[in-house]
Scaffold this active site. Structure first.
Site, short mmCIF file in Angstrom:
data_model
loop_
_atom_site.label_atom_id
_atom_site.label_comp_id
_atom_site.label_asym_id
_atom_site.label_seq_id
_atom_site.Cartn_x
_atom_site.Cartn_y
_atom_site.Cartn_z
CB SER A 8 5.11 10.45 1.41
OG SER A 8 4.85 11.09 2.76
CG ASP B 205 8.12 9.30 4.83
OD1 ASP B 205 7.01 9.56 5.16
OD2 ASP B 205 8.92 10.01 4.34
CG ASP C 221 7.74 12.93 6.04
OD1 ASP C 221 6.76 12.57 6.32
OD2 ASP C 221 8.19 13.53 4.90
CG ASP D 178 4.11 10.20 6.91
OD1 ASP D 178 5.06 10.06 7.75
OD2 ASP D 178 4.36 10.71 5.90
#
Length: 580
Positions: A147, A308, A310, A306
């Site tokens: 993340s 990734d 999400d 961000d």
């Protein structure tokens, strides 16, 4: 010889150790502290997966700790799911160091069990992994990501067949199988060439992207003619060196937003995230370059995802023409109001809004205003995904889910927070309000005028090591043994103990009821005047966190109330720590 020394020796003498990791071990051979930290424990597999610093050792992210996790997952799937080999597992990965390598290692271990792996040929966002699991009818999904952690980290997240993050019961079962693995160094694998020969490795091309984009277009609240019309909205977009570049641009193109200005310095994947202190849209510094570009191109809205993809952050113009970054609670409330105001009224009585126990109560006020029902979940989007799955059988209609930490979901074709969906809806919403002659901040102000000035905050105390863990446990025990009856002069009306699942109401007589939520070590105090406090240890860091929410008639009054709650709880926590 200590346990960590034995583990180090086992790795150091393992003949077939990966050459890069063997080189890393040689580099720290004289650093006793570094060796101990790398081997003193096994990398923790938590409620959603594992995350850690890259490098050699049992307490690090590397091909062997990944193989061990996959080995446990494979054994779990074989026992608990049907048609595992044919349905397979979907694997995706982000822009971090070793992400694609770990994705391939995942396929190698699955292949040794005869389980097919569907691996994205290029890096892709987390929500695409969630979507792909359901689209392909796979038995599970794996996302290689850390993340928005620093560059030296990577991680391994597991998704169930519903496309949601695994919940605690599933995680505990997977962990039990991981623990049965004798050695991470000797997990069986099949090499890539053999995987391809046996049709156990399938590279995913553009099919999933196209199917996702088709679904993405359907979330719009605009009519077909309005979708096709070019929209006068200046958008600045930064993927923060992550995975969202292609899908966000294609999604905005589908909605006919021609004025999209990409922050080129942050457009390409970069595992070092070299232009930011932290690749986290929750941090205002992540918008530094976007704000600079926004001023150049007269931007209306700045959007940042961000790594990734999400989580989504948004910044908009203030009255002085400077850009202000919205909080997760503010953006979530705006999105909810826009969605509900553009939803068929006949559907609203069955509509369900999902938020976590530490997310703004403004969401509930907005939903109630439109006739929709709000349901609270525990902290973590996995619980929102789990609830959406339950709606499949109850017939309730999911309308929106959000959490204060910048996670949003508009449509359930994904079952995890989805920054691509949120980016589309945020831009469409900004365009709608611009057509009405308002900025998003002005629209937010109108919500406060209508429902009250809801304001939220969070403070935390870091207590490292075993002593710190003991003190955190002591704080929670102390507050449980001596429940607070007032905080900062506000009367406690209810206490919710999520560890016991009990809600206690304090009135003329004390009443208890059972809450329909999983157990978690957290306490929430519902106060008079629409205020609340929630105390919970972090699941990923050595911290105890305290969340606050207030609602007054003005920003100034709300800020005073919030400051009072923070001071009162900080004093309480410090007092407990010092006395023990």
């Amino acid at each position: 010889m200590n346990t960590w020394e034995k583990a180090y020796e086992k790795w150091n003498t393992f003949q077939n150790l990966d050459p890069a990791l063997k080189k890393n071990l040689r580099e720290i051979k004289d650093d006793k502290a570094a060796i101990e930290d790398a081997f003193y424990k096994e990398l923790t597999f938590g409620t959603g997966g594992m995350r850690g610093v890259l490098g050699p050792g049992t307490n690090r992210m590397n091909i062997y700790t990944v193989r061990k996790a996959v080995n446990g997952l494979a054994n779990y799937l074989k026992v608990n799911c049907v048609n595992v080999n044919d349905r397979g597992v979907v694997v995706s990965y982000d822009s971090r160091h070793m992400s694609k390598e770990f994705a391939v290692e995942t396929a190698k271990v699955l292949g040794s069990y005869g389980i097919k792996a569907y691996v994205f040929s290029e890096l892709h966002p987390t929500p695409l992994l969630s979507f792909a699991v359901r689209y392909l009818g796979a038995v599970a999904g794996v996302m290689i990501t850390a993340s928005h952690n620093p560059p030296e980290y990577n991680g391994f997240k597991v998704y169930n067949e519903e496309g949601g993050q695994i919940v605690p019961d599933e995680a505990e079962s997977i962990i039990s199988y991981i623990e049965q693995t004798e050695s991470e160094l000797t997990v069986p694998i099949i090499e890539r060439t053999e995987l391809l020969e046996k049709d156990l490795l399938n590279w995913i091309g553009s099919e999933i992207d196209n199917a996702y984009l088709e679904q993405l277009k359907q979330i719009s609240k605009l009519g077909e003619k309005d979708i096709a019309k070019d929209k006068a909205l200046s958008i600045v977009f930064t993927p923060l060196h992550g995975t969202s570049y292609d899908l966000v641009l294609k999604g905005l193109d589908q909605l006919s937003f021609p004025q999209v200005h990409v922050v080129e310095e942050q457009a390409k994947p970069d595992p070092e995230f070299s232009t930011v202190e932290s690749p986290n849209p929750e941090e205002h510094q992540a918008f530094t370059l976007a704000i600079k570009q926004g001023n150049k191109v007269d931007g209306d809205i700045l959007i940042g995802t961000d790594p990734d993809a999400d989580r989504l952050g948004v910044a908009v113009r203030d009255t002085d023409q400077s850009f202000k970054v919205l909080t997760g609670n503010q953006l979530g409330s705006l999105l909810l109001d826009y969605i509900l105001s553009h939803t068929d009224q006949a559907l609203l009585p069955n509509a369900r809004v999902l938020k976590t126990i530490v997310t703004t109560e403004l969401g509930r006020a907005i939903a109630t205003h439109y006739g929709a029902r709000t349901i609270d979940t525990l902290t973590g989007f996995k619980y929102i995904g789990e609830k959406i799955h339950q709606f499949d059988s109850t017939g309730e209609t999911f309308i929106f889910g959000f959490e204060e930490s910048y996670g949003y979901l508009i449509s359930s074709f994904s079952r995890d927070k989805d920054a691509v969906q949120a980016a589309m809806m945020a831009c469409e919403m900004a365009y709608f309000w611009k057509q009405q002659g308002k900025t998003l901040l002005e629209a937010l102000g109108a919500l406060y005028e209508k429902h009250g000035y809801f304001l939220e905050g969070m403070s935390s105390l870091t207590l490292k090591g075993k002593e710190g863990s003991d003190k955190i446990a002591m704080i929670m025990e102390e507050v449980r043994k001596n429940p607070l009856k007032e905080i900062a002069g506000l009367k406690v009306e209810k206490m919710e103990d999520y560890a016991t699942g009990k809600r206690t109401s304090f009135g003329a007589q004390e009443l208890q009821e059972t809450m329909d939520l999983p157990n978690e070590n957290a306490l929430k105090f519902i106060l008079e005047k629409n205020s609340w406090v929630c105390l919970r240890p972090s699941g990923t860091e050595p911290k105890i966190k305290c969340y606050y929410g207030v609602c007054e008639d003005s920003k100034e009054a709300s800020q005073r109330s919030l400051d009072s709650l923070k001071d009162a709880m900080n004093n309480l926590i410090n007092r407990v720590v010092q006395h023990n």
